[in-house]
Write an enzyme that holds these catalytic residues in place. Structure first.
Site, short mmCIF file in Angstrom:
data_model
loop_
_atom_site.label_atom_id
_atom_site.label_comp_id
_atom_site.label_asym_id
_atom_site.label_seq_id
_atom_site.Cartn_x
_atom_site.Cartn_y
_atom_site.Cartn_z
N HIS A 129 -3.08 6.92 2.86
CA HIS A 129 -3.56 5.67 2.27
C HIS A 129 -5.00 5.42 2.73
O HIS A 129 -5.32 5.54 3.91
CB HIS A 129 -2.65 4.51 2.67
CG HIS A 129 -3.16 3.20 2.21
ND1 HIS A 129 -3.59 3.00 0.92
CD2 HIS A 129 -3.37 2.02 2.87
CE1 HIS A 129 -4.02 1.76 0.80
NE2 HIS A 129 -3.90 1.15 1.96
N ASN A 137 -10.10 -0.08 -0.48
CA ASN A 137 -8.64 0.03 -0.37
C ASN A 137 -8.04 -0.47 -1.68
O ASN A 137 -8.09 -1.66 -1.97
CB ASN A 137 -8.19 -0.81 0.83
CG ASN A 137 -6.68 -0.91 0.97
OD1 ASN A 137 -5.94 -0.44 0.11
ND2 ASN A 137 -6.25 -1.51 2.06
N CYS A 196 0.82 -1.23 0.00
CA CYS A 196 0.00 0.00 0.00
C CYS A 196 0.85 1.27 0.00
O CYS A 196 0.33 2.36 -0.24
CB CYS A 196 -0.95 0.00 1.18
SG CYS A 196 -2.10 -1.37 1.11
#
Ligand code: ACO
Length: 324
Positions: free
Chosen positions: A251, A281, A112
């Site tokens: 993020h 996500n 990520c």
């Protein structure tokens, strides 16, 4: 003073949308649970699109936004954990697809934080004088590596791509903090696809998952403790206070993590744009897609500092400050 300017942003998102309610057809979950625990309402997934399609779309969108052509690109770096092939890199495929014939291309696996690590790498190369421009991409097709019967992970993720075009700019300093804490890396893992070798002896190897596995609580704790420290460290490096940052691009894993970071920094949530409700996500794609959205909405002011921070499998983390 070395520095870079983001001259253009872009994104490419697959059309198919899965709303939270749709999951109730095959797993024991609810819109309430997913919304309350994560902030996510829907996510996009590929149907016919490949990682190369999405990444190339985001690159062309960023180039158009910057008023540049593929020939202007010296360096093409892609952050991804879900490329189409183990080799060659997705970046090489994309380079051919978009016709960036003067570029050198490679991928980075930073989970990520992949886009952030790719941006840091591009800025570092540019600051040595090696290259003058770069396309930096975050792209994921997580729908092909999640277990669609595991309610603890499949509701969280989405597919998409975002990209930025950057050039050297000495008037815009660049600060970065990166870190890895690999001691309990198993808390977020996905095994590489492999064939059985007749010589392999794997008994002592940790048991890994064929799909994305995540101990959500451990990753959550890691994020809420590590991200604020990384942000403070990069602020110290730049001799800035939290209030000097005009916008925090974090993020987009979970809105509760972002609220916790905002609280620890003493900064208002208005400075922390969120889009996980629409995309879930998207791992390395989350930050560049968000950056593109707020840029195109005119929410970024010329000359102001912005801060990007990400974390993920590894466990890895990073925080970067640049001047818009
Ligand atoms: N629907 C309904 N119930 C569920 C679901 C679901 N989709 N998923 C889990 N549950 C249940 C669990 O089974 C558990 O039930 P139990 O108490 O009976 O055992 C209960 O809900 C609570 O589960 P927790 O995992 O404790 O829930 P938590 O509040 O921690 O939320 C979440 C889980 C959303 C995953 C959170 O921990 C999180 O966001 N963690 C961070 C994830 C992250 O940031 N990842 C980023 C990196 S990703 C990357 O690098 C690719």
């Amino acid at each position: 003073m070395n520095g870079i300017k983001i001259k253009g942003t872009g994104r490419c998102i697959p059309e198919r949308v899965i709303k939270n309610e749709e999951f109730t057809k095959w797993i024991d979950t609810s819109d309430e649970w997913i919304t309350e625990r994560t902030g996510i309402k829907e996510r996009h997934v590929v149907t016919t699109e490949t990682a190369c399609d999405l990444a190339s779309g985001a690159c062309l969108s960023a180039l158009e936004n910057a008023g540049k052509t593929p020939e202007d690109v010296d360096l093409l770096i892609i952050g991804t954990i879900s490329m189409d092939h183990v080799t060659p890199s997705l970046a090489c495929e994309v380079q051919k697809r978009i016709g960036a014939k003067n570029a050198v291309s490679f991928d980075i696996n930073g989970a990520c934080a992949g886009f952030l690590f790719a941006l840091d790498t591009a800025a570092s190369y540019i600051n040595t004088g090696c290259y003058k421009s770069a396309l930096v991409v975050g792209i994921e097709v997580l729908s092909k590596i999640v277990d669609w019967t595991d309610r603890t992970t499949c509701v969280l993720f989405g597919d998409g791509a975002g990209a930025v075009y950057v050039e050297a700019d000495e008037t815009r300093p660049f600060y970065m903090v990166q870190g890895t804490k690999p001691d309990n890396w198993e808390v977020l893992n996905c095994k590489a696809r492999e064939i059985e070798s007749p010589f392999a002896i794997r008994e002592s190897y940790p048991k890994l998952s064929d799909h994305v596995f995540m101990n959500g609580r451990e990753v959550y704790q890691f994020a809420v403790t590590t991200v604020p420290k990384a942000i403070q460290n990069v602020l110290d490096q730049a001799h800035l206070a939290p209030s000097d940052i005009s916008c925090y691009i974090l993020h987009q894993a979970n809105v509760r993590i972002i609220q916790s970071v905002a609280k620890r920094l003493g900064e208002p949530m208005e400075k922390f744009p969120v889009n996980m409700m629409r995309y879930g996500n998207m791992s390395s794609a989350s930050m560049p897609v968000l950056l593109d959205e707020i840029h195109r909405e005119g929410r970024l002011e010329e000359g102001k500092y912005i801060l990007l921070s990400g974390f993920g499998a590894g466990l890895v983390y990073g925080a970067t400050i640049l001047k818009w």
